[in-house]
Design an enzyme around this catalytic site. Structure first.
Site, mmCIF file in Angstrom:
data_model
loop_
_atom_site.group_PDB
_atom_site.id
_atom_site.type_symbol
_atom_site.label_atom_id
_atom_site.label_comp_id
_atom_site.label_asym_id
_atom_site.label_seq_id
_atom_site.Cartn_x
_atom_site.Cartn_y
_atom_site.Cartn_z
ATOM 1 N N LYS A 6 41.886 36.113 30.722
ATOM 2 C CA LYS A 6 41.650 36.939 31.892
ATOM 3 C C LYS A 6 41.229 36.079 33.073
ATOM 4 C CE LYS A 6 38.256 40.342 33.193
ATOM 5 N NZ LYS A 6 37.085 41.008 32.746
ATOM 6 N N LYS A 38 37.714 33.645 29.817
ATOM 7 C CA LYS A 38 37.504 34.505 30.979
ATOM 8 C C LYS A 38 37.005 33.627 32.122
ATOM 9 C CE LYS A 38 34.927 38.431 32.713
ATOM 10 N NZ LYS A 38 34.178 39.618 32.364
HETATM 11 C C1 PBG Z 1 32.526 42.775 33.025
HETATM 12 C C2 PBG Z 1 33.978 42.811 33.280
HETATM 13 C C3 PBG Z 1 34.621 42.456 34.477
HETATM 14 C C4 PBG Z 1 35.970 42.780 34.301
HETATM 15 C C5 PBG Z 1 36.124 43.301 33.012
HETATM 16 N N1 PBG Z 1 34.869 43.294 32.375
HETATM 17 C C6 PBG Z 1 34.106 41.942 35.762
HETATM 18 C C7 PBG Z 1 33.297 40.741 35.831
HETATM 19 O O1 PBG Z 1 33.278 39.901 34.934
HETATM 20 O O2 PBG Z 1 32.630 40.609 36.852
HETATM 21 C C8 PBG Z 1 37.025 42.625 35.354
HETATM 22 C C9 PBG Z 1 38.267 43.426 35.179
HETATM 23 C C10 PBG Z 1 39.097 43.582 36.397
HETATM 24 O O3 PBG Z 1 38.876 42.941 37.449
HETATM 25 O O4 PBG Z 1 40.026 44.395 36.321
HETATM 26 N N2 PBG Z 1 32.005 41.854 32.211
#
Ligand code: PBG
Length: 352
Positions: A273, A219
């Site tokens: 992601k 991520k």
């Molecule tokens: C939280 C989380 C996030 C997303 C999914 N889970 C945001 C972040 O890490 O700030 C983002 C998903 C998206 O942008 O569609 N941990």
């Protein structure tokens, strides 16, 4: 013999004719296999079906509330009473899973994010209501503290520092709370070191051996999460950034190390992601580990495509399906996408 200058560089693509010369134009014509819709369907190497899609749902408090999210046209925050209908509609379209995200009331947010393990929080109530109406649907729940903290970070903090080991205990508690409410897939998205191991241990100790872990292995600290943070109300409160735990977009070897660690710690599924800017990572992780590998087409990707389509700059449906198919081509087994309902409905009509 002089080397013909149009020889393909890769040996495996070199074919020969009966007379021993290399097969090439005018004998070879690649366009033959593209000349009609039927032949194109016949030779298609990758396919997108509703089985590949996971629908994210934003949950809010209250009754009969359907609140549009300005930066994500077409996506609403739904109150719990409306969530089962939405989940059932997805299931009927052939979508096998939903991913739940809470938009927690500000007054329930604390520095330690303890609402995350309240057995009656939005997520737990949503899980129970979906399980009543559509028990076969896979329910994926994010494990991270950001929807519940006053500072918007995914973990506990000490000043500016996001604490790792202290956070693990809370994440494990959050996972147990979700599993106890009926969640079958725990998706840690926090990027703390050792979280998969901590969650697996806690699940096994508490009798949730069958609950699987879909780990957000790679991520990235990405600008494409902006609209999501609007959706869950963490954008305005987020101090600083998440670069000390989310990955640096410059790196790919590091993604493989993250995935290897998650597998060793007991992850059942891996996730990359964001999506489209990280197709190379999806490809490498799938080809290295051959694990069930998923990708999250995040809010910013959705917002960009929607905005361009709304301006008439791209064709909405074709661009949507092309983007989703690119994940399959890269090697993903499935995609978390805000387009899930729209795409599944289109695929259902067999228009593409
Ligand atoms: C939280 C989380 C996030 C997303 C999914 N889970 C945001 C972040 O890490 O700030 C983002 C998903 C998206 O942008 O569609 N941990």
């Amino acid at each position: 013999m002089p080397k013909p200058n149009n020889t393909l560089s890769s040996e495996k693509f070199t074919a020969f004719t009966d007379s021993g010369t290399e097969a090439r134009f005018p004998i070879v014509r690649m366009r033959r296999n593209r000349s009609s819709g039927s032949v194109r369907r016949l030779v298609a190497e990758n396919h997108l079906t509703p089985n590949d899609l996971i629908l994210p749902i934003f949950v809010i408090n209250g009754k009969n509330r359907c609140e549009p999210i300005a930066s994500m046209p077409g996506i609403d925050r739904l109150s719990i009473d409306l969530v089962p209908q939405c989940a059932e509609a997805a299931f009927k379209l052939g979508i096998p899973a939903v991913a739940l995200f809470p938009c927690t009331d500000q007054e329930l947010k604390t520095a330690d994010g303890r609402e995350a393990f309240n057995p009656n929080n939005l997520i737990c109530r949503a899980i129970r209501s979906i399980k009543k109406t559509t028990p076969e649907l896979v329910i994926i729940c994010d494990v991270a503290l950001d929807p519940y903290t006053t500072h918007g970070q995914d973990g506990l903090i000490d000043g500016e520092v996001v604490l790792n080991d202290e956070t693990l205990e809370v994440l494990a508690k959050q996972a147990i709370t979700q599993a106890d409410a009926g969640c079958d897939t725990i998706a840690p998205s926090d990027m703390m070191d050792g979280r998969v191991c901590a969650i697996r241990k806690a699940l096994d100790t508490d009798g949730f051996k069958q609950v699987r872990i879909m780990s957000y292995s790679a991520k990235y600290a990405s600008a494409f999460y902006g609209p999501f943070r609007d959706a869950i109300g963490s954008q305005i409160i987020l101090r600083g950034d998440k670069k000390t735990y989310q990955m640096d977009p410059a790196n790919s070897d590091e993604a493989l190390r993250e995935a290897a660690l998650d597998i060793a710690e007991g992850a059942d599924m891996l996730l990359v992601k964001p999506g489209m800017p990280y197709l190379d990572i999806v490809h490498q992780i799938k080809n290295t580990f051959h694990m069930p590998t998923f990708v999250y087409q995040v809010s910013g990707e959705y917002a960009m495509l929607k905005a361009a389509a709304q301006n008439g700059w791209i064709d909405h449906d074709t661009a949507m399906l092309e983007a989703l198919l690119s994940f399959k081509r890269a090697g993903a087994d499935g995609v978390i996408s805000y387009y899930a309902l729209e795409a599944a409905a289109l695929l259902d009509q067999n228009l593409f």
